[in-house]
Design a protein around this motif. Structure first.
Motif, mmCIF file in Angstrom:
data_model
loop_
_atom_site.group_PDB
_atom_site.id
_atom_site.type_symbol
_atom_site.label_atom_id
_atom_site.label_comp_id
_atom_site.label_asym_id
_atom_site.label_seq_id
_atom_site.Cartn_x
_atom_site.Cartn_y
_atom_site.Cartn_z
ATOM 1 N N THR A 88 0.838 -1.187 0.000
ATOM 2 C CA THR A 88 0.000 0.000 0.000
ATOM 3 C C THR A 88 0.875 1.238 0.000
ATOM 4 N N LEU A 89 0.285 2.364 -0.306
ATOM 5 C CA LEU A 89 1.042 3.611 -0.293
ATOM 6 C C LEU A 89 1.579 3.909 1.106
ATOM 7 N N THR A 90 0.783 3.634 2.119
ATOM 8 C CA THR A 90 1.227 3.858 3.495
ATOM 9 C C THR A 90 2.434 2.995 3.820
ATOM 10 N N ALA A 91 2.393 1.719 3.433
ATOM 11 C CA ALA A 91 3.507 0.814 3.686
ATOM 12 C C ALA A 91 4.748 1.237 2.912
ATOM 13 N N ARG A 92 4.540 1.681 1.675
ATOM 14 C CA ARG A 92 5.670 2.110 0.860
ATOM 15 C C ARG A 92 6.321 3.364 1.430
ATOM 16 N N LEU A 93 5.492 4.285 1.906
ATOM 17 C CA LEU A 93 6.049 5.503 2.490
ATOM 18 C C LEU A 93 6.847 5.181 3.748
ATOM 19 N N SER A 94 6.342 4.256 4.559
ATOM 20 C CA SER A 94 7.052 3.853 5.770
ATOM 21 C C SER A 94 8.399 3.215 5.428
ATOM 22 N N ALA A 95 8.417 2.387 4.385
ATOM 23 C CA ALA A 95 9.667 1.745 3.970
ATOM 24 C C ALA A 95 10.668 2.775 3.442
ATOM 25 N N LEU A 96 10.172 3.735 2.678
ATOM 26 C CA LEU A 96 11.052 4.791 2.188
ATOM 27 C C LEU A 96 11.598 5.622 3.347
ATOM 28 N N HIS A 97 10.768 5.858 4.341
ATOM 29 C CA HIS A 97 11.197 6.619 5.510
ATOM 30 C C HIS A 97 12.334 5.888 6.241
ATOM 31 N N THR A 98 12.199 4.578 6.358
ATOM 32 C CA THR A 98 13.246 3.776 7.005
ATOM 33 C C THR A 98 14.574 3.942 6.271
ATOM 34 N N ARG A 99 14.524 3.863 4.946
ATOM 35 C CA ARG A 99 15.743 4.036 4.162
ATOM 36 C C ARG A 99 16.290 5.460 4.312
ATOM 37 N N LEU A 100 15.392 6.432 4.320
ATOM 38 C CA LEU A 100 15.818 7.821 4.439
ATOM 39 C C LEU A 100 16.556 8.077 5.747
ATOM 40 N N LEU A 101 16.094 7.444 6.814
ATOM 41 C CA LEU A 101 16.715 7.650 8.126
ATOM 42 C C LEU A 101 18.165 7.170 8.180
ATOM 43 N N LYS B 229 -11.836 20.514 -7.060
ATOM 44 C CA LYS B 229 -13.276 20.778 -7.156
ATOM 45 C C LYS B 229 -13.818 21.435 -5.902
ATOM 46 N N ASP B 230 -13.279 21.050 -4.750
ATOM 47 C CA ASP B 230 -13.732 21.604 -3.479
ATOM 48 C C ASP B 230 -12.692 22.516 -2.839
ATOM 49 N N ASP B 231 -11.552 22.716 -3.504
ATOM 50 C CA ASP B 231 -10.438 23.493 -2.949
ATOM 51 C C ASP B 231 -10.038 22.962 -1.578
ATOM 52 N N GLN B 232 -9.983 21.630 -1.438
ATOM 53 C CA GLN B 232 -9.689 21.023 -0.150
ATOM 54 C C GLN B 232 -8.370 20.271 -0.154
ATOM 55 N N LEU B 233 -7.578 20.501 0.903
ATOM 56 C CA LEU B 233 -6.407 19.678 1.189
ATOM 57 C C LEU B 233 -6.829 18.638 2.208
ATOM 58 N N LYS B 234 -6.491 17.375 1.961
ATOM 59 C CA LYS B 234 -6.919 16.289 2.839
ATOM 60 C C LYS B 234 -5.717 15.463 3.267
ATOM 61 N N THR B 235 -5.640 15.136 4.560
ATOM 62 C CA THR B 235 -4.584 14.227 5.000
ATOM 63 C C THR B 235 -4.760 12.904 4.269
ATOM 64 N N PHE B 236 -3.631 12.303 3.873
ATOM 65 C CA PHE B 236 -3.704 11.098 3.042
ATOM 66 C C PHE B 236 -2.845 9.972 3.604
ATOM 67 N N ILE B 237 -1.524 10.067 3.458
ATOM 68 C CA ILE B 237 -0.637 9.034 3.999
ATOM 69 C C ILE B 237 0.440 9.696 4.838
ATOM 70 N N ASN B 238 0.957 8.955 5.812
ATOM 71 C CA ASN B 238 2.028 9.500 6.637
ATOM 72 C C ASN B 238 2.875 8.375 7.206
ATOM 73 N N SER B 239 4.120 8.728 7.555
ATOM 74 C CA SER B 239 5.010 7.852 8.309
ATOM 75 C C SER B 239 5.527 8.701 9.462
ATOM 76 N N THR B 240 4.993 8.458 10.645
ATOM 77 C CA THR B 240 5.276 9.294 11.812
ATOM 78 C C THR B 240 6.063 8.484 12.831
ATOM 79 N N ARG B 241 7.312 8.836 13.049
ATOM 80 C CA ARG B 241 8.184 8.126 13.979
ATOM 81 C C ARG B 241 8.197 8.798 15.353
ATOM 82 N N THR B 242 7.954 10.101 15.401
ATOM 83 C CA THR B 242 7.910 10.837 16.656
ATOM 84 C C THR B 242 6.652 11.695 16.651
ATOM 85 N N GLY B 243 5.902 11.652 17.751
ATOM 86 C CA GLY B 243 4.669 12.413 17.803
ATOM 87 C C GLY B 243 3.484 11.577 17.369
#
Length: 379
Positions: free
Chosen positions: A14-27, A44-58
């Motif tokens: 998944t995108l979430t899993a891929r982002l987490s794996a990339l974060h591990t490599r980045l660290l 269409k709605d001029d909206q920003l929406k939270t989507f995926i994240n890799s949060t190690r602190t906080g």
């Protein structure tokens, strides 16, 4: 070799899993990045929406939306295509929004923000945060360019796949000359009702924003099988007889066949959201007490995404004017959903989640109206 391994990560899971794996490599090379997050933009709605994240602190912020036009800084980034560095978040952010309060509470000291574009259109933003002040030096920014490109490509690729599937279903409708088998307004409304429900129940069900966005994107495809139902039944103004009802109910199986032709029955064109899409198409008419169709499954056997879409679809069918029924008021529709939940047919959490967001529901119902309700068909 290193780039090749990153490319493999960017194309699996998944995108979430891929982002987490990339974060591990980045660290391994940039250990000061405590959080990477992506917000999607819906023009269409001029909206920003939270989507995926890799949060190690906080603690991650989820289920959050805001108008891009209300953020001068991000609007400027979207226009310029540049990036923003905040060396001291506490002194740089003065707005008293829910997002600003959350950001300060996490202990992040500095941030690096980059807009994402897909074929010239704003896709969203990537946010890198650190608990160290002034962490994003010019050297660190250069190191993050590669990761920003990979994240952008994997998100754009995933969204392109989903859009291609949605366009395929639209084309199927047009080829069968059933363009009005579902009004565009109905699909807009029920997709947004689905998102309201999904976002509200996500915390208690352990679901993330990627799931919520998937439900929103795939909900309009729930009745794609209706393109295989004859007009004499689909557009009949009166009640269906038993034989006609059997034919109408077959739209679920037809829908699954269509989806499997698009994504591959044996998984040869499988992507992480395939099961989410298939579950919505196959199970959105099932009821928790087993009285639904086509399989008559019940309880936990019905995926949560199908329960969400079922509530959204029924609510919109009740409150929309159709050739064979009057338009119900929102109060009448909420009461009917509650009755069905008490009978054990609909998921009570989903019903309550929609009812608790009356203002948002009213806004959707008012904004996305049917221009030609006489052409709408049986829900």
């Amino acid at each position: 070799m290193y780039l090749a391994s990153l490319a493999v990560i960017a194309n699996s899971g998944t995108l979430t899993a891929r982002l987490s794996a990339l974060h591990t490599r980045l660290l391994e090379t940039v250990p000061i990045v405590d959080r990477i997050a992506c917000a999607l933009y819906e023009a269409k709605d001029d909206q920003l929406k939270t989507f995926i994240n890799s949060t190690r602190t906080g603690e991650a912020i989820v289920g959050y939306e805001a108008s891009l036009s209300n953020s001068h800084a991000l609007s400027q980034l979207a226009q310029s295509g540049g990036f923003r560095v905040l060396d001291d978040i506490a002194s740089a952010i003065h707005a008293d929004t829910a997002h600003s309060q959350w950001l300060k509470a996490q202990g992040y000291q500095s941030s690096f923000t980059v807009p994402l574009f897909d074929r010239g259109k704003l896709l969203g933003f990537i946010f890198f945060d650190s608990c160290q002040r002034a962490a994003f030096t010019p050297q660190v920014q250069r190191d993050l360019v590669l990761y920003t490109s990979l994240i952008s490509m994997m998100i754009a690729s995933e969204m392109a796949t989903i859009r291609a599937m949605i366009e395929s279903t639209k084309l199927a409708r047009e080829l069968t000359e059933l363009r009005d088998f579902e009004t565009g307004a109905h699909l807009d409304r029920m997709a947004r009702y689905s998102r309201l429900i999904a976002r509200a129940i996500a915390p208690q069900r352990g679901l993330n924003d990627e799931f919520v966005e998937g439900v929103y994107l795939f909900a309009p495809m729930h009745d794609i099988g209706k393109i295989g139902i004859p007009d004499r039944i689909l557009l009949k103004p009166g009640r269906l007889d038993p034989e006609e009802r059997v034919i109408m109910d077959s739209h679920v199986a037809k829908g699954v066949e269509i989806i499997e032709r698009i994504i591959g029955k044996e998984g040869e064109r499988h992507f992480p959201e395939s099961d989410l899409l298939r579950n919505i198409v196959q199970h959105h008419h099932e009821m928790l007490d087993g009285s639904g169709y086509p399989q008559g499954i019940q309880g936990d056997a019905i995926p949560v995404e199908a329960r969400i879409v079922a509530v959204a679809d029924i609510f919109d069918a009740l409150t929309a004017l159709r050739p064979y029924k009057k338009e119900w008021s929102l109060d009448e529709a909420f009461a009917e959903l509650q009755r069905l939940a008490e009978l054990g047919k609909l998921d009570a959490d989903c019903v309550n989640a929609l009812a608790a967001q009356r203002d948002a529901v009213t806004d959707i119902h008012t904004r996305y109206t049917d221009k030609q309700p006489d052409k709408a068909v049986r829900g």
